[in-house]
Design an enzyme around this catalytic site. Structure first.
Site, PDB file in Angstrom:
ATOM      1  N   PRO A  11       0.789  -1.225   0.000  1.00 14.18           N
ATOM      2  CA  PRO A  11       0.000   0.000   0.000  1.00 14.18           C
ATOM      3  C   PRO A  11       0.824   1.280   0.000  1.00 14.18           C
ATOM      4  O   PRO A  11       1.861   1.361   0.667  1.00 14.18           O
ATOM      5  CB  PRO A  11      -0.834  -0.101   1.285  1.00 14.18           C
ATOM      6  N   ASN A  12       0.322   2.232  -0.751  1.00 17.59           N
ATOM      7  CA  ASN A  12       0.859   3.594  -0.850  1.00 17.59           C
ATOM      8  C   ASN A  12       2.150   3.694  -1.657  1.00 17.59           C
ATOM      9  O   ASN A  12       2.628   4.796  -1.927  1.00 17.59           O
ATOM     10  CB  ASN A  12       1.040   4.225   0.546  1.00 17.59           C
ATOM     11  N   ARG A  19       4.886  10.961  -2.446  1.00 19.54           N
ATOM     12  CA  ARG A  19       4.544  10.787  -1.042  1.00 19.54           C
ATOM     13  C   ARG A  19       5.791  10.975  -0.181  1.00 19.54           C
ATOM     14  O   ARG A  19       6.782  10.272  -0.366  1.00 19.54           O
ATOM     15  CB  ARG A  19       4.047   9.353  -0.899  1.00 19.54           C
ATOM     16  N   TYR A  24      10.903   8.856   1.287  1.00 19.87           N
ATOM     17  CA  TYR A  24      10.872   7.797   0.263  1.00 19.87           C
ATOM     18  C   TYR A  24      11.548   8.184  -1.056  1.00 19.87           C
ATOM     19  O   TYR A  24      11.626   7.351  -1.958  1.00 19.87           O
ATOM     20  CB  TYR A  24       9.416   7.374   0.008  1.00 19.87           C
ATOM     21  N   ASN A  75       8.200  -5.451  -0.905  1.00 16.99           N
ATOM     22  CA  ASN A  75       8.072  -4.358   0.046  1.00 16.99           C
ATOM     23  C   ASN A  75       6.593  -4.309   0.433  1.00 16.99           C
ATOM     24  O   ASN A  75       5.785  -3.775  -0.315  1.00 16.99           O
ATOM     25  CB  ASN A  75       8.507  -3.023  -0.564  1.00 16.99           C
ATOM     26  N   ALA A  78       3.076  -0.838   4.809  1.00 16.51           N
ATOM     27  CA  ALA A  78       2.584  -0.903   6.190  1.00 16.51           C
ATOM     28  C   ALA A  78       2.158  -2.319   6.591  1.00 16.51           C
ATOM     29  O   ALA A  78       2.142  -2.656   7.783  1.00 16.51           O
ATOM     30  CB  ALA A  78       1.425   0.065   6.365  1.00 16.51           C
ATOM     31  N   HIS A  81       4.133  -4.611   9.055  1.00 16.24           N
ATOM     32  CA  HIS A  81       4.028  -4.512  10.513  1.00 16.24           C
ATOM     33  C   HIS A  81       2.741  -5.116  11.061  1.00 16.24           C
ATOM     34  O   HIS A  81       2.552  -5.151  12.272  1.00 16.24           O
ATOM     35  CB  HIS A  81       4.116  -3.029  10.924  1.00 16.24           C
ATOM     36  N   ASP A  88       1.887 -15.829   6.181  1.00 14.80           N
ATOM     37  CA  ASP A  88       1.422 -17.200   5.916  1.00 14.80           C
ATOM     38  C   ASP A  88       1.548 -17.542   4.431  1.00 14.80           C
ATOM     39  O   ASP A  88       1.964 -18.646   4.071  1.00 14.80           O
ATOM     40  CB  ASP A  88      -0.046 -17.371   6.346  1.00 14.80           C
ATOM     41  N   GLU A  99      13.108  -9.074   1.458  1.00 18.59           N
ATOM     42  CA  GLU A  99      12.232  -7.983   1.914  1.00 18.59           C
ATOM     43  C   GLU A  99      12.965  -6.656   1.743  1.00 18.59           C
ATOM     44  O   GLU A  99      14.143  -6.552   2.114  1.00 18.59           O
ATOM     45  CB  GLU A  99      11.913  -8.233   3.390  1.00 18.59           C
ATOM     46  N   HIS A 101      12.716  -2.411   2.375  1.00 14.86           N
ATOM     47  CA  HIS A 101      12.099  -1.175   2.867  1.00 14.86           C
ATOM     48  C   HIS A 101      12.955  -0.029   2.365  1.00 14.86           C
ATOM     49  O   HIS A 101      14.184  -0.052   2.549  1.00 14.86           O
ATOM     50  CB  HIS A 101      12.035  -1.148   4.397  1.00 14.86           C
ATOM     51  N   ILE A 102      12.316   0.942   1.765  1.00 14.04           N
ATOM     52  CA  ILE A 102      13.056   2.087   1.223  1.00 14.04           C
ATOM     53  C   ILE A 102      13.698   2.873   2.360  1.00 14.04           C
ATOM     54  O   ILE A 102      14.865   3.272   2.286  1.00 14.04           O
ATOM     55  CB  ILE A 102      12.087   2.973   0.406  1.00 14.04           C
ATOM     56  N   SER A 103      12.925   3.091   3.422  1.00 17.75           N
ATOM     57  CA  SER A 103      13.436   3.841   4.574  1.00 17.75           C
ATOM     58  C   SER A 103      14.052   2.875   5.583  1.00 17.75           C
ATOM     59  O   SER A 103      13.816   1.660   5.524  1.00 17.75           O
ATOM     60  CB  SER A 103      12.291   4.616   5.230  1.00 17.75           C
ATOM     61  N   ARG A 108      12.829   4.813  12.645  1.00 17.79           N
ATOM     62  CA  ARG A 108      11.532   5.494  12.629  1.00 17.79           C
ATOM     63  C   ARG A 108      10.693   5.085  13.851  1.00 17.79           C
ATOM     64  O   ARG A 108      11.230   4.584  14.827  1.00 17.79           O
ATOM     65  CB  ARG A 108      10.833   5.195  11.289  1.00 17.79           C
ATOM     66  N   ARG A 112       7.119   0.584  13.539  1.00 19.90           N
ATOM     67  CA  ARG A 112       7.700   0.111  12.266  1.00 19.90           C
ATOM     68  C   ARG A 112       8.889  -0.830  12.484  1.00 19.90           C
ATOM     69  O   ARG A 112       9.458  -1.367  11.540  1.00 19.90           O
ATOM     70  CB  ARG A 112       8.167   1.300  11.417  1.00 19.90           C
TER      71      ARG A 112
HETATM   72  C1  DHK Z   1       7.009   1.668   3.304  1.00 15.75           C
HETATM   73  C2  DHK Z   1       5.855   1.980   3.948  1.00 15.75           C
HETATM   74  O1  DHK Z   1       4.769   2.326   3.255  1.00 15.75           O
HETATM   75  C3  DHK Z   1       5.761   2.012   5.418  1.00 15.75           C
HETATM   76  O2  DHK Z   1       4.480   1.698   5.884  1.00 15.75           O
HETATM   77  C4  DHK Z   1       6.796   1.132   6.073  1.00 15.75           C
HETATM   78  C5  DHK Z   1       8.186   1.140   4.026  1.00 15.75           C
HETATM   79  C6  DHK Z   1       8.176   1.412   5.512  1.00 15.75           C
HETATM   80  C7  DHK Z   1       9.475   1.531   3.333  1.00 15.75           C
HETATM   81  O3  DHK Z   1      10.379   2.098   3.944  1.00 15.75           O
HETATM   82  O4  DHK Z   1       9.594   1.228   2.140  1.00 15.75           O
HETATM   83  O5  DHK Z   1       6.783   1.327   7.460  1.00 15.75           O
END
Ligand code: DHK
Length: 147
Positions: A11-12, A19, A24, A75, A78, A81, A88, A99, A101-103, A108, A112
């Site tokens: 998501p997102n 964003r 990011y 990735n 959210a 978490h 599963d 896996e 994660h960009i950040s 943070r 997270r």
């Molecule tokens: C991306 C998200 O959308 C967050 O909800 C995660 C992750 C971190 C990222 O760093 O790519 O907490």
């Protein structure tokens, strides 16, 4: 012909580039997909890039990956978490899982710091910006050679 790598984004991440660019970055998901496709070509790996804001859709794609993918780079956004369902589904997949994660999620908010997916992933990359996807793809290529 080797099966493709599924690159799954949660998501997102469709808003990447717009964003919170201070967290990011300014690259879009299309930029990431293009860079992964280029690197994949160099490494001899096809990449199928998929993004959804919906947990069940991600679960469905992970289930498809059981028959169709050599490995998964994910990735989960959210859902990292919160989602036992994604964990599963990944546990029902036999190939390598990486896996991304960009950040740096550990720098943070505390919520997270834990990712359900990390308990399944062969490796986790966090805080390398969108370059993390390319590093994961390189690692995927080495993991698949060793199999
Ligand atoms: C991306 C998200 O959308 C967050 O909800 C995660 C992750 C971190 C990222 O760093 O790519 O907490």
């Amino acid at each position: 012909m080797t099966k493709p790598i599924f690159a799954l984004n949660g998501p997102n991440l469709n808003l990447l580039g717009q964003r919170q660019p201070e967290i990011y970055g300014r690259e879009t998901l299309e930029d990431v997909a293009a860079a992964m496709a280029d690197l994949g070509e160099e490494l001899g790996l096809a990449v199928r890039h998929l993004q959804s804001n919906h947990e069940g859709q991600l679960v469905d794609w992970i289930q498809e990956a059981r028959a169709q993918a050599a490995g998964i780079i994910i990735n989960p956004g959210a859902y990292s978490h919160t989602s036992v369902a994604i964990l599963d589904a990944l546990n029902a997949f036999d190939g390598p899982v990486l896996e991304v994660h960009i950040s740096n999620i550990h720098k943070r908010e505390a919520f997270r710091h834990h990712s359900f997916v990390s308990g399944r992933a062969e490796g986790v990359i966090a805080g390398f910006g969108t370059e993390g996807y390319l590093l994961a793809l390189r690692r995927m290529a080495s993991l698949l050679v060793k199999r």
